[in-house]
Each structure stands twice: as C-alpha cells, then as structure tokens.
Write an enzyme that holds these catalytic residues in place. Structure first.
Site, PDB file in Angstrom:
ATOM      1  N   LYS A  22      39.337  33.194  49.523  1.00  0.00           N
ATOM      2  CA  LYS A  22      39.967  31.941  49.072  1.00  0.00           C
ATOM      3  C   LYS A  22      41.305  32.215  48.387  1.00  0.00           C
ATOM      4  O   LYS A  22      42.308  31.579  48.673  1.00  0.00           O
ATOM      5  CB  LYS A  22      39.020  31.224  48.113  1.00  0.00           C
ATOM      6  N   ASN A  23      41.321  33.177  47.450  1.00  0.00           N
ATOM      7  CA  ASN A  23      42.542  33.395  46.664  1.00  0.00           C
ATOM      8  C   ASN A  23      43.668  34.022  47.490  1.00  0.00           C
ATOM      9  O   ASN A  23      44.841  33.851  47.179  1.00  0.00           O
ATOM     10  CB  ASN A  23      42.235  34.244  45.428  1.00  0.00           C
ATOM     11  N   ARG A  97      45.165  22.778  42.794  1.00  0.00           N
ATOM     12  CA  ARG A  97      45.842  23.760  41.952  1.00  0.00           C
ATOM     13  C   ARG A  97      46.738  24.683  42.803  1.00  0.00           C
ATOM     14  O   ARG A  97      47.826  25.069  42.390  1.00  0.00           O
ATOM     15  CB  ARG A  97      44.749  24.588  41.265  1.00  0.00           C
ATOM     16  N   ASP A 121      40.233  23.684  38.545  1.00  0.00           N
ATOM     17  CA  ASP A 121      39.122  23.934  37.637  1.00  0.00           C
ATOM     18  C   ASP A 121      39.432  23.562  36.194  1.00  0.00           C
ATOM     19  O   ASP A 121      40.538  23.715  35.721  1.00  0.00           O
ATOM     20  CB  ASP A 121      38.790  25.442  37.627  1.00  0.00           C
ATOM     21  N   ASP A 319      36.910  36.349  37.780  1.00  0.00           N
ATOM     22  CA  ASP A 319      36.098  35.452  38.602  1.00  0.00           C
ATOM     23  C   ASP A 319      34.651  35.917  38.762  1.00  0.00           C
ATOM     24  O   ASP A 319      33.794  35.138  39.166  1.00  0.00           O
ATOM     25  CB  ASP A 319      36.727  35.287  40.001  1.00  0.00           C
ATOM     26  N   MET A 341      40.423  36.066  29.730  1.00  0.00           N
ATOM     27  CA  MET A 341      41.497  35.279  30.327  1.00  0.00           C
ATOM     28  C   MET A 341      41.361  33.770  30.111  1.00  0.00           C
ATOM     29  O   MET A 341      42.329  33.087  29.856  1.00  0.00           O
ATOM     30  CB  MET A 341      41.588  35.601  31.813  1.00  0.00           C
TER      31      MET A 341
END
Length: 440
Positions: A22-23, A97, A121, A319, A341
């Site tokens: 996804k990223n 986003r 998110d 993540d 983070m």
C-alpha cells in the site's frame, strides 16, 4: 454499517499471498504524472486508498487502463490543471491522505499544484511541513488558504539545492525526489528516508531517465533531467501484511506459509518477531511458520525487559507495533512497546484489556504487555476499529479469542488490506461480513 463477525479460537492452516505494498503504491502511482509516456504497474493492491488515488489520477486527465486484477497502464498526456479549482477535486483529494503525493510530480512537470488538507487515519498529528519545506527550498511558493483548507503551490522554475530534511519522512522524501528529478541542476537530500518502498520509487524513476544516486542510503543526489519516459514496474509485497500474518500464526497457534515475501527487503521485521519467540523458516522466498503451543519473549542480555520501539528504516516500522503488541498478549514473558511516532496509536488497547489481555498503558506512547502464555484465552467482545493497523490487530485478537467478536468500522481495515475476509476464510477462519450497528 459493515462489520466482521468472528468466531475465534480456531487453528488456521494453509498458504496466504501478501498483497502489493500500500505505502509503495501511493508513491509509485503519483510518479506516472512525471511523463506523458505509458507507465505499466503491476502487483497493485485492490484497496480503497489506492483505488481512490487511481480515481483521482483519472479525474486529473490520466488515461487509465486496467490490464488485469493487479496491473494497470497509465498515460498522463492530457492533464487538466484547472481541475484543481473544482469542488470535485476538493472532495476527492480531501478524503485521501495519499493525495499529497501528487504535488511533487505536478510541480516538477507543470510548475503548479494545489491540494486540499488531506484526510486519513486518526492516529495523531501528521505534519505536512516536511513536504512543503522541501518544495520551498527547490523554489516553490505556497499559500495555505485557511478558510477553504487548501494548499496552493506555485513553482515556475524549480532549481536544484541542498536539502537537510527536518525528519526522515518517507512520503516527504518521495515527494521532494519527484519534484527534484525535473528541476534544473543538482539536488542533494540529506536525512532522506531509505525504506525499500522509496528505493523502489528511485529505481523506477531512474528507469524512466532520472539520475538519482545514493539509493538505499540517507543521502540522495539527484541530477535534474529535461524529461522522463515510460517504464514498467512491479511493486513489492506489503511488509505490514507479512508481519500481520506472522503475528496471526503465532496468536492462533497455526501453521501458515506466507508466499513470495521478498525476504531481503523485510529488514529487521523477521528478527523482531523472532525476539517474541516465534519460530519460522525461509523456504525459497516463502516464510513457513509452524504451529506453536507457546512462544517466549527474549529479554535483553542483562535480563531486563525487552523493549520494541519504532525508528526510521532500517529500524522497525511503526505500522507493525500494534501487531507486535497484540502478538505479545499470548507470549510467555513481558515486553514494553514504545510507539514514538504517533501519539494516539496505542489507544485501542482498552479493547484488548476488555478481552482479557494484561496490558498497562503507561502513557500515549508506551504500553507494557504481560504475556498470558496461552494459560488464559481472550474472550470475544464487540469493538470498533479506530485505524487500519489497530483494526487488523483487533481482528487477530478476535481470531484467537474464545467465542464471538464483532468488529465495527471495518472500512478502516479495508483501506489497507485487500479481500481480507476471503483470504482468512481460505485459511479456515470463521469470519463473515454482517450489516450491524454498534449498540452505543
């Protein structure tokens, strides 16, 4: 509202194939805007966030053709720059986003871009400063329209420069790299992110004719070029999914084979799960996890409690901290999870405590897990998914729990995990989609 109803406590077995990352997708797809030639991308995950970005590219004028389930062709020949002013753009861009990622390529090729304040998110503040500070250093000017929540960026000519990033942001680095590839002169980016996904982007841009060196390090040098051409690109498997499936196997005591993982790109991830006592072996490029009745958390050499914390690559990805936290619930031993983070990512632990987990939330960033060592099973409850990673963590907890669980707001899970229900069913999970509302 869609929800998952899960009857937990069943052992799973079989093979599972991780989706495309996804990223990586959000960066790679945005890069198609840098050329008018055809770009073919495969192993694209069929998930909401990615599909929304493809939809946004098409609305901008990119010609999009779906070749098969995971492969698309893109041709950004006729881009409609006026689309930025439309209500439709404000709505589409604001709900995603990842829409911030189109700014760099559009600035590079057309000298201007705009973006509504993006959504995504609810996991704490996510600053966009890094992106815009980089664009400004390259010569862009931007105006934030507070009334309409809109960023307007203008750059008639981008010029190469020295950029010391204020944080090693993956999306920030990717965006600045895409802006710099067509800038005049040399750009040096220090404290650049060096995640495999960013390396993938840089390699793809080089195949398109860019001149980027230092790939894989935190010091990137980019010699600007006149134009970029087309290419083909295959995305890596999603390392967050791979980590999630390792945790799932351990929590449910299941024998699972995770296929085609690109093991050398996983960095420290397998090592962290091994520290939780999870056994696995590499078979070719597959990870085989045997069914384990028990797994014991390592301590540090001096006997003190293990701490797992996130850090920029090649450190451990934030993540996967939610997954490590859940997996530790049934381990033997204790672990401190330190989420540096994001300040709201651990707030889902109250649901796990309701299920019977022994967790102390120390503060918004730290939680201590006291492992149950499978002496007590979690109990099924009703809960709501607050974000993608917490949602999958709760799903893993529910699959390991005794009795029925219901997870609401599964749209959050489906933003990041494709066909998750069908893939879990194929392993033997008792999960079904229902239309249900939370009682409160």
């Amino acid at each position: 509202m869609n929800a998952f109803e899960i009857i937990g406590g069943k052992k799973l077995k079989g093979e599972i194939v991780p989706q495309g990352a996804k990223n990586e997708a959000l960066q790679i797809l945005s890069a198609v805007l840098l050329t008018e030639e055809k770009v073919t991308i495969s192993n694209i995950p069929d998930i909401k966030d990615v599909n929304k970005l493809i939809d946004l590219l098409a609305a901008l004028g990119v010609k999009v053709s779906r070749v098969n389930k995971d492969t698309y062709e893109f041709e950004a020949k006729d881009i409609n720059i006026d689309y930025f002013q439309s209500e439709e753009f404000k709505q589409k861009g604001g709900s995603l986003r990842g829409s911030i990622m189109i700014v760099g390529p559009l600035l590079a090729r057309f000298g201007k871009a705009a973006i509504p304040k993006p959504g995504g998110d609810k996991i704490g503040r996510r600053r966009l400063d890094t992106h815009f500070l980089g664009f400004e250093k390259l010569g862009a000017k931007f105006v934030y329209d507070a009334e309409n929540n809109f960023f307007n960026v203008d750059a008639t000519e981008l010029k190469g420069t020295y950029i010391l990033m204020d944080e090693a942001s993956v999306t920030g680095t990717a965006n600045i790299v895409m802006a710099a590839v067509l800038a005049k002169g040399t750009t040096t980016i220090y404290n650049a992110a060096c995640e495999p996904y960013l390396q993938q982007l840089c390699k793809m841009l080089n195949r398109m004719g860019a001149n980027i060196s230092g790939i894989g390090s935190n010091l990137l040098t980019i010699e600007g070029v006149e134009r970029l051409g087309g290419t083909t690109h295959r995305m890596l498997p999603d390392m967050i999914e791979i980590g999630s499936f390792i945790g799932l196997a351990a929590m449910t005591g299941s024998e699972i084979t995770i296929k085609d993982v690109c093991f050398k790109e996983l960095g420290i991830i397998p090592t962290v799960f091994a520290k939780l006592g999870i056994q696995f072996e590499l078979r070719g490029d597959d990870i085989f996890i045997p069914a384990q009745e028990s797994y014991e958390i390592d301590t540090f050499i001096d006997g003190s409690i293990l701490t797992v914390s996130d850090a920029p690559w090649p450190g451990f990805t934030p993540d996967l901290l939610s997954i490590v936290l859940v997996t530790a619930i049934q381990a033997k031993g204790n672990v401190l999870i330190h989420q540096k983070m994001f300040e709201s990512r651990l707030f889902f632990v109250d649901k796990l405590i309701d299920m019977g987990a022994q967790i102390i939330l120390c503060d918004p960033h730290r939680a201590t897990v006291i492992g149950l060592n499978n002496q007590t099973k979690l109990r099924g409850i009703e809960m709501t998914s607050p974000d993608i990673r917490a949602g999958v963590s709760l799903l893993i907890a529910a699959l390991s729990a005794q009795g029925k669980s219901v997870i609401y707001n599964i749209e959050q899970i489906e933003r990041g995990y494709q066909d998750i229900e069908e893939r879990l069913k194929a392993l033997g999970a008792d999960i079904r989609r229902v239309d249900a509302q939370p009682a409160h």
